[in-house]
Structures are given as structure tokens and as C-alpha cells.
Design a protein around this motif. Structure first.
Motif, mmCIF file in Angstrom:
data_model
loop_
_atom_site.group_PDB
_atom_site.id
_atom_site.type_symbol
_atom_site.label_atom_id
_atom_site.label_comp_id
_atom_site.label_asym_id
_atom_site.label_seq_id
_atom_site.Cartn_x
_atom_site.Cartn_y
_atom_site.Cartn_z
ATOM 1 N N PRO A 135 0.843 -1.212 0.000
ATOM 2 C CA PRO A 135 0.000 0.000 0.000
ATOM 3 C C PRO A 135 0.870 1.252 0.000
ATOM 4 C CG PRO A 135 -0.874 -1.597 1.532
ATOM 5 C CD PRO A 135 0.442 -2.147 1.062
ATOM 6 N N GLY A 136 0.466 2.228 -0.812
ATOM 7 C CA GLY A 136 1.236 3.450 -0.964
ATOM 8 C C GLY A 136 2.276 3.386 -2.059
ATOM 9 N N GLY A 178 -6.328 11.588 -9.699
ATOM 10 C CA GLY A 178 -5.254 12.140 -8.892
ATOM 11 C C GLY A 178 -4.199 11.127 -8.496
ATOM 12 N N ARG A 179 -4.465 9.843 -8.726
ATOM 13 C CA ARG A 179 -3.495 8.786 -8.389
ATOM 14 C C ARG A 179 -2.983 8.063 -9.634
ATOM 15 N NH1 ARG A 179 -5.024 4.462 -5.507
ATOM 16 N NH2 ARG A 179 -7.187 4.511 -6.239
ATOM 17 N N GLN A 218 0.157 4.608 -15.214
ATOM 18 C CA GLN A 218 0.991 4.867 -14.050
ATOM 19 C C GLN A 218 0.089 4.921 -12.825
ATOM 20 O OE1 GLN A 218 4.457 5.210 -13.717
ATOM 21 N NE2 GLN A 218 3.974 5.188 -11.531
ATOM 22 N N MET A 219 0.342 4.041 -11.880
ATOM 23 C CA MET A 219 -0.504 3.940 -10.691
ATOM 24 C C MET A 219 0.328 4.299 -9.459
ATOM 25 S SD MET A 219 -2.624 0.450 -11.529
ATOM 26 C CE MET A 219 -1.181 -0.594 -11.442
ATOM 27 N N ASN A 220 -0.064 5.363 -8.789
ATOM 28 C CA ASN A 220 0.624 5.816 -7.578
ATOM 29 C C ASN A 220 -0.323 5.728 -6.381
ATOM 30 O OD1 ASN A 220 2.880 6.510 -9.176
ATOM 31 N ND2 ASN A 220 2.066 8.558 -9.542
ATOM 32 N N SER A 221 0.260 5.792 -5.195
ATOM 33 C CA SER A 221 -0.525 5.759 -3.949
ATOM 34 C C SER A 221 -1.528 4.613 -3.963
ATOM 35 C CB SER A 221 -1.254 7.091 -3.756
ATOM 36 O OG SER A 221 -0.344 8.167 -3.729
ATOM 37 N N LEU A 222 -1.044 3.443 -4.315
ATOM 38 C CA LEU A 222 -1.936 2.283 -4.461
ATOM 39 C C LEU A 222 -2.549 1.878 -3.137
ATOM 40 C CD1 LEU A 222 0.144 0.359 -7.092
ATOM 41 C CD2 LEU A 222 -2.281 0.927 -7.322
ATOM 42 N N LYS A 223 -3.796 1.413 -3.224
ATOM 43 C CA LYS A 223 -4.563 0.990 -2.063
ATOM 44 C C LYS A 223 -4.954 -0.482 -2.222
ATOM 45 C CE LYS A 223 -6.737 5.565 -1.942
ATOM 46 N NZ LYS A 223 -8.041 6.308 -1.968
#
Length: 116
Positions: free
Chosen positions: A14-15, A65-66, A81-86
Motif C-alpha cells: 500500500p502506498g 489524482g493517483r 501509471q498507478m501511484n498511492s496504491l490501495k
């Protein structure tokens, strides 16, 4: 025959971040709208986002936004592009090509797992 091949999936905390790629076998790519979808276990497939031939993008509210979608027409490739993944981003991710209401192709999917 148009083929779509996704890559870049995997296990991430995560993150963290991941970048998925979708490579198309023909140059019809540059004239096509491309999309990323995902399907989590027990849920329906949903749209993550899409990019037009003019590089206009739109996203599901859950990823705004992510996640960022881009395309490289010289490489017939679309990226996610995947950021701040949950953890709730865990799913099989698919790419889709649509052209002129006559062509509609899907990739085989790549697994993304977000877990500590």
C-alpha cells in the motif's frame, strides 16, 4: 488480427507504485481510443480510465489524482501509471482498443495485488 498484451503487474505494498503497459500488434493503435479496465474478485469489470487519439483522458473517480494514462504512438503502447496504491486497487487490469465502432479488442489481463 489485432493483439493486445499487458505487462507490468505484480505485488506492491500500500502506498506504492506500478506502471502497466499495453502493447498493440498493429498501427491501428494510433487511430484508436484506448482504455484501462479492472475486475476484482466477485465484482464486475469497471472502467479505470481512457485516452483518446488526441490524448484527452478521463478517469474513474476512485483513481483520479493517483493514476495517469498516457500513450506512445511510435511504440503502439499505452501506459497506466498507478501511484498511492490501495488494497482496493487489487484486481486484474485489462486494456481495451476501440476503433470507429467496428473494432473492439481486449488484452488478456495482468494481475495487480496491493498488500502488505
Amino acid at each position: 488480427q489485432v493483439q493486445l498484451v499487458e505487462s507490468g503487474g505484480g505485488l506492491v505494498q500500500p502506498g506504492g507504485s506500478l506502471r502497466l503497459s499495453c502493447t498493440v500488434s498493429t498501427a491501428i493503435f494510433r487511430f484508436s481510443t484506448m482504455g484501462w479496465y479492472r475486475q476484482a474478485p466477485g465484482k464486475e469489470r469497471e472502467l479505470v480510465g481512457q485516452i483518446s487519439t488526441g490524448r484527452n483522458t478521463d478517469y474513474a473517480d476512485s483513481v483520479k489524482g493517483r493514476f495517469t494514462i498516457s500513450r506512445d504512438n511510435a511504440k503502439n503502447t499505452m501506459y497506466l501509471q498507478m501511484n498511492s496504491l490501495k488494497p482496493e486497487d487489487t484486481a486484474v487490469y485489462y486494456c481495451r482498443l476501440t476503433y470507429d465502432l467496428t473494432l473492439d479488442y481486449w488484452g488478456q489481463g495482468t494481475q495487480v495485488t496491493v498488500s502488505s
